[in-house]
Design an enzyme around this catalytic site. Structure first.
Site, PDB file in Angstrom:
ATOM      1  N   GLU A  88       2.019  -6.524   2.144  1.00  0.00           N
ATOM      2  CA  GLU A  88       2.833  -7.691   2.462  1.00  0.00           C
ATOM      3  C   GLU A  88       1.913  -8.678   3.185  1.00  0.00           C
ATOM      4  O   GLU A  88       1.276  -8.311   4.174  1.00  0.00           O
ATOM      5  CB  GLU A  88       3.998  -7.271   3.374  1.00  0.00           C
ATOM      6  CG  GLU A  88       4.921  -8.435   3.634  1.00  0.00           C
ATOM      7  CD  GLU A  88       6.141  -8.063   4.471  1.00  0.00           C
ATOM      8  OE1 GLU A  88       6.368  -6.873   4.732  1.00  0.00           O
ATOM      9  OE2 GLU A  88       6.852  -9.008   4.853  1.00  0.00           O
TER      10      GLU A  88
ATOM     11  N   ARG B 106       0.929   8.689   6.353  1.00  0.00           N
ATOM     12  CA  ARG B 106       0.146   7.541   6.810  1.00  0.00           C
ATOM     13  C   ARG B 106      -0.951   8.000   7.768  1.00  0.00           C
ATOM     14  O   ARG B 106      -0.865   9.070   8.373  1.00  0.00           O
ATOM     15  CB  ARG B 106       1.014   6.461   7.432  1.00  0.00           C
ATOM     16  CG  ARG B 106       1.801   6.851   8.651  1.00  0.00           C
ATOM     17  CD  ARG B 106       2.482   5.624   9.288  1.00  0.00           C
ATOM     18  NE  ARG B 106       3.106   4.735   8.327  1.00  0.00           N
ATOM     19  CZ  ARG B 106       2.911   3.408   8.271  1.00  0.00           C
ATOM     20  NH1 ARG B 106       2.131   2.809   9.114  1.00  0.00           N
ATOM     21  NH2 ARG B 106       3.530   2.674   7.400  1.00  0.00           N
TER      22      ARG B 106
ATOM     23  N   LYS C 148       1.338  -3.691  12.352  1.00  0.00           N
ATOM     24  CA  LYS C 148       0.981  -5.107  12.241  1.00  0.00           C
ATOM     25  C   LYS C 148       1.697  -5.950  13.291  1.00  0.00           C
ATOM     26  O   LYS C 148       1.143  -6.911  13.788  1.00  0.00           O
ATOM     27  CB  LYS C 148       1.323  -5.629  10.838  1.00  0.00           C
ATOM     28  CG  LYS C 148       0.243  -5.316   9.818  1.00  0.00           C
ATOM     29  CD  LYS C 148       0.476  -6.059   8.526  1.00  0.00           C
ATOM     30  CE  LYS C 148       1.417  -5.306   7.629  1.00  0.00           C
ATOM     31  NZ  LYS C 148       1.478  -5.795   6.263  1.00  0.00           N
TER      32      LYS C 148
HETATM   33  P1  ATP Z   1       2.757  -2.038   9.116  1.00  0.00           P
HETATM   34  O1  ATP Z   1       3.726  -0.939   9.412  1.00  0.00           O
HETATM   35  O2  ATP Z   1       1.488  -1.990   9.896  1.00  0.00           O
HETATM   36  O3  ATP Z   1       3.365  -3.399   9.091  1.00  0.00           O
HETATM   37  P2  ATP Z   1       3.171  -1.892   6.323  1.00  0.00           P
HETATM   38  O4  ATP Z   1       3.363  -0.571   5.717  1.00  0.00           O
HETATM   39  O5  ATP Z   1       4.377  -2.702   6.532  1.00  0.00           O
HETATM   40  O6  ATP Z   1       2.290  -1.725   7.626  1.00  0.00           O
HETATM   41  P3  ATP Z   1       2.154  -3.178   4.019  1.00  0.00           P
HETATM   42  O7  ATP Z   1       1.418  -4.437   3.912  1.00  0.00           O
HETATM   43  O8  ATP Z   1       3.530  -3.088   3.469  1.00  0.00           O
HETATM   44  O9  ATP Z   1       2.148  -2.782   5.540  1.00  0.00           O
HETATM   45  O10 ATP Z   1       1.271  -1.980   3.465  1.00  0.00           O
HETATM   46  C1  ATP Z   1       0.632  -1.973   2.222  1.00  0.00           C
HETATM   47  C2  ATP Z   1       0.384  -0.550   1.814  1.00  0.00           C
HETATM   48  O11 ATP Z   1      -0.418   0.115   2.782  1.00  0.00           O
HETATM   49  C3  ATP Z   1       1.675   0.216   1.704  1.00  0.00           C
HETATM   50  O12 ATP Z   1       1.659   0.964   0.518  1.00  0.00           O
HETATM   51  C4  ATP Z   1       1.694   1.079   2.926  1.00  0.00           C
HETATM   52  O13 ATP Z   1       2.395   2.261   2.689  1.00  0.00           O
HETATM   53  C5  ATP Z   1       0.207   1.323   3.166  1.00  0.00           C
HETATM   54  N1  ATP Z   1      -0.050   1.603   4.583  1.00  0.00           N
HETATM   55  C6  ATP Z   1       0.318   0.868   5.640  1.00  0.00           C
HETATM   56  N2  ATP Z   1      -0.018   1.461   6.791  1.00  0.00           N
HETATM   57  C7  ATP Z   1      -0.641   2.624   6.466  1.00  0.00           C
HETATM   58  C8  ATP Z   1      -1.214   3.717   7.208  1.00  0.00           C
HETATM   59  N3  ATP Z   1      -1.255   3.717   8.541  1.00  0.00           N
HETATM   60  N4  ATP Z   1      -1.768   4.734   6.516  1.00  0.00           N
HETATM   61  C9  ATP Z   1      -1.757   4.738   5.177  1.00  0.00           C
HETATM   62  N5  ATP Z   1      -1.224   3.767   4.419  1.00  0.00           N
HETATM   63  C10 ATP Z   1      -0.658   2.716   5.045  1.00  0.00           C
HETATM   64 MG    MG Z   2       5.553  -2.631   4.386  1.00  0.00          MG
END
Ligand code: ATP
Ligand code: MG
Length: 558
Positions: free
Chosen positions: A41, A265, A275
């Site tokens: 995102e 994760r 984030k």
């Molecule tokens: P945050 O919780 O930090 O906002 P998010 O999951 O909302 O992270 P996205 O931009 O939606 O952030 O993530 C893109 C991809 O990266 C998704 O498939 C998500 O599952 C993966 N991802 C995010 N954080 C992690 C993590 N700590 N370990 C592994 N994969 C991750």
């Molecule tokens: Mg997300």
């Protein structure tokens, strides 16, 4: 221990659960080729957790001859920005991966809208006028079934008319939503008439003001996967409860059967990877920006001097698991050290508050240049020229007046080798009025230089020639947080209470002149000290170096 072998990449290892699934799917002909996607995102910068997801998605496709799309999940117009889109692309390239296509969930807004009308016409979706609170109250709980919305039995004709009016901007934010009509008593809460569309009068970074209704994540993700013929849609564990709904949309619409798989994760000690919290650290100036070298963002660790090779090796080493775990950040630091130890150029730098060392039997004004290898692993490889004179600087920690027996560095009357050059002897200690050591008067043994006689002493210390030394700024970084598990902060406390006040200390350094000419583009080793990466704040007059990591650590990976 053979370090290179330990990096894991060449070692045959057991297949992880995703590789097993893919190999089975290929063998059984369920799929012809592999298609994955990385779906960020664009509402922040990528962090180390994303690196794991990137290495997995791109790595699996590479391993099995498939492709990976980069798809921006941009269904939330108020939080997203092209600044983030650009940084995400830069970070993925830096990690060493290239996507087949750059796509956006917003590319599919028309198609998603068409499918919503189709669901309405088939009696599988309705417009609900309840407020957000009424809707969540009506959902029930895990133990209590939900109640039907009073608007649930609207006819398809009425729903279609209302939905088109929503699209045409006839209603304010929150006045109406589109919901799927599934089952308000379903044991999986996700099925209790999930939201498909909400009204949001906001400009979108790509579609501008074309839309004032935006699709929800669950209604978007699976269908986007399906449009792109993603075979293996890999996401983090918290999405496992969404999977049945993901499948429901695909099955109901009868479109390409993408499948979702979940992995744990990445969590790291002393590190936060939300984030939202990282944005707060930036906005409230707890750090200098998204690329502050203490940040776990990819631009932050890049500025710190971590290499993509080390990050990829780390992701390979931690593997994939189906259970959440907290990884030791020392393993990542170990991977960085392994990579830099093999490749980085060496220089001598004296830090902070050096001691002046005068060679009393050195002819005044004489300069002797020593050819020293840039990397001792390749003694015949490239060299740098290091000037030696009678006026030197050494680290304060390398001298001790009342030294214990086991102290093999410099002490009164003792001998030590000045790295690459002569053995010297400390003849006299000069102090200022406060009793602080300001100068060591030494003699050198001319038979012990590069062509000289071999003679062993216990200690070797680094040094720089004072008249040649280049003054630099050295930024010493430590962990940003003081608590190992930042995901379990005690009730009533805020994560910012655990910020480490000593996470940045700035000192002066005095470097041998060749450092200024280093063109390797990666972190260099300050001999006997650690790895340091040239910061973009550097100017012609003043070089700035960030401490990447120390030279050694008692840590050993299992
Ligand atoms: P945050 O919780 O930090 O906002 P998010 O999951 O909302 O992270 P996205 O931009 O939606 O952030 O993530 C893109 C991809 O990266 C998704 O498939 C998500 O599952 C993966 N991802 C995010 N954080 C992690 C993590 N700590 N370990 C592994 N994969 C991750
Ligand atoms: Mg997300």
């Amino acid at each position: 221990m053979d370090a290179a072998k330990n990096m894991g990449a060449e070692e045959p290892r057991k297949l992880n659960f995703l590789e097993e699934i893919i190999e089975t799917d290929l063998r059984e002909g369920k799929v012809d080729s592999i298609m994955t996607r990385f779906p960020p995102e664009p509402n922040g910068y990528l962090h180390l957790g994303h690196a794991k997801s990137i290495c997995l998605n791109f790595g699996l496709a590479q391993k099995y001859g498939g492709k990976t799309n980069l798809r921006f999940d941009d269904t939330n117009p108020t939080k997203e920005d092209t600044e983030y889109v650009d940084s995400i692309k830069e970070d993925i390239k830096w990690l060493g991966f290239d996507w087949a296509q750059e796509l956006y969930a917003s590319d599919y807004f028309d198609q998603l809208y068409q499918w919503a009308e189709e669901l309405i016409i088939r009696g599988l979706a309705y417009v609900d006028d309840q407020t957000q609170e009424e809707i969540s109250r009506g959902r029930g709980t895990v133990d209590k079934p939900g109640v039907d919305s009073p608007y649930r039995d609207r006819t398809p004709e009425e729903n279609l008319r209302l939905f088109r009016e929503m699209r045409d901007g006839r209603y304010a934010d929150g006045e109406k939503v589109l919901r799927a009509k599934i089952d308000m008593a379903h044991p999986n809460m996700m099925f209790r008439d999930p939201l498909l569309y909400r009204i949001k009068h906001a400009s979108h970074h790509r579609t501008g003001d074309k839309w004032c209704i935006y699709p929800m994540y669950d209604y978007t993700h699976g269908q986007c996967d399906s449009i792109e013929h993603i075979t293996h849609s890999i996401c983090t564990l918290e999405f496992d409860v969404h999977r049945p709904l993901y499948d429901w949309f695909i099955r109901t619409l009868g479109i390409f059967p993408s499948h979702q798989y979940e992995f744990a994760r990445l969590n790291l000690t002393y590190t936060l990877m939300s984030k939202r919290k990282l944005l707060e650290l930036v906005q409230k100036n707890y750090v200098s920006g998204w690329d502050d070298p203490r940040m776990p963002t990819l631009c932050g660790v890049r500025r710190r001097g971590y290499t993509p090779e080390a990050l990829r090796a780390f992701c390979e080493k931690i593997g994939v698991s189906k259970r959440d775990q907290l990884m030791d950040i020392q393993l990542l630091e170990w991977c960085v050290r392994q990579d830099l130890n093999a490749r980085s150029n060496r220089y001598m730098v004296v830090q902070d508050d050096p001691i002046r060392l005068t060679i009393t039997n050195w002819e005044p004004g004489r300069v002797e240049w020593f050819d020293c290898p840039l990397n001792p692993a390749e003694p015949e490889g490239a060299a740098r020229a290091v000037p030696f004179t009678g006026e030197l600087l050494i680290d304060r920690a390398d001298f001790m007046e009342d030294a214990p027996k086991k102290f093999f560095r410099l002490k009164p009357g003792g001998e030590v080798r000045l790295k690459y050059t002569y053995i010297i002897k400390c003849e006299e200690v000069v102090k200022d009025g406060d009793g602080k050591v300001v100068e060591l008067r030494c003699t050198y043994d001319p038979t012990t230089g590069k062509d000289g006689e071999y003679r062993a002493v216990k200690g070797t210390i680094h040094w720089v020639s004072a008249p040649h030394a280049k003054e630099i700024e050295v930024r010493l970084y430590d962990r940003l947080f003081t608590q190992a598990d930042m995901n379990s902060i005690p009730e009533g406390h805020d994560y910012k209470e655990y910020l480490n006040p000593d996470s940045l200390i700035v000192v002066k350094g005095y470097a041998e002149p060749a450092l200024a000419q280093d063109a390797s583009g990666i972190a260099v080793q300050f001999e006997r000290n650690g790895y340091y990466f040239r910061d973009p704040d550097s100017t012609e007059e003043k070089l700035v170096f960030n401490k990447t990591t120390s030279l050694k650590d008692s840590y050993r990976p299992e």
